[in-house]
Scaffold this motif. Sequence first.
Motif, PDB file in Angstrom:
ATOM      1  N   ARG A  43       0.827  -1.213   0.000  1.00 53.85           N
ATOM      2  CA  ARG A  43       0.000   0.000   0.000  1.00 53.85           C
ATOM      3  C   ARG A  43       0.858   1.259   0.000  1.00 53.85           C
ATOM      4  N   GLY A  68       1.528   3.476   5.500  1.00 53.80           N
ATOM      5  CA  GLY A  68       2.093   2.464   6.394  1.00 53.80           C
ATOM      6  C   GLY A  68       3.577   2.270   6.167  1.00 53.80           C
ATOM      7  N   HIS A 107      -4.744  -4.824  12.749  1.00 48.47           N
ATOM      8  CA  HIS A 107      -5.818  -3.986  13.282  1.00 48.47           C
ATOM      9  C   HIS A 107      -5.785  -4.126  14.805  1.00 48.47           C
ATOM     10  N   ASN A 109      -4.764   4.255   9.338  1.00 49.22           N
ATOM     11  CA  ASN A 109      -5.302   3.604   8.147  1.00 49.22           C
ATOM     12  C   ASN A 109      -6.254   4.600   7.486  1.00 49.22           C
ATOM     13  N   ALA A 153      -3.449   1.535  12.841  1.00 50.85           N
ATOM     14  CA  ALA A 153      -2.990   0.156  12.662  1.00 50.85           C
ATOM     15  C   ALA A 153      -1.691  -0.056  13.428  1.00 50.85           C
TER      16      ALA A 153
END
Length: 180
Positions: A93, A96, A141, A164, A171
Motif C-alpha cells: 500500500r 504504512g 488492526h 489507516n 494500525a
Amino acid sequence: MSSLSPESSVPRKSPPAVRLRVPTEEDAYAWHRAFDDPEVMEFLGGRSAEVSVYEELTARQRKHDAELGFCLWTMLDEDDEVVGFTGAQPWPRDWGPTGEIEIGWRLARTHWGRGYASAAARAAVARVRAAGLDHVVAMVHPHNTRSVAVAERLGMTLSRTYPNPVSGVEALCFRLELGS
C-alpha cells in the motif's frame, strides 16, 4: 516423559502439522472459499473479495517467490486441505511501512484456535530468514486480538502505529529482528 503445562496437569498440545507451498492458479479459488466469511474479513474491510482479487494475488505471489525467494504461501493442513496463507511480501500500500517486507497470515474460520496460524507463521519466519531478510513487519488492526497474539508468539514487538486512511483506525506495526 509427559509434556505438561506448568499451570496445570493438562498435556500441552503439539502444534498442528502445516505445509506451505507457492500458490497455484487453483489456489485463487481455494483462498476465495476459505475467506468468503464476514468474520474472516472483519478487519480487512468486512466483506469478501471477488475471485479475480485472489487470481491477481496468487499470480503476484508466484512472481514474488520467483524474484524474491518468498511470498504469501498457501497453507495446507494435515489432510492437504487449503486452510489459508502465510508468508511475506513487500508492503503493498501507499501508506504504512512503505519499503518494508510484511509478514502476514489469514486463516479459514473453521481452523481458528487450533494453532495453525502460529505454526505456519513460524515456518514462514524461518523461510524469510533463510532468504536473507534481517527483519519483517506485521500490520495488525488493534482489535484483531487473534493476530496480535500470533505476532507476539512470533516474538514481534510493537514498533509504531500508522493511521489507516480507509478505516481511520491506528494500525499496529509489529517488527521482528531476524538476525543471522
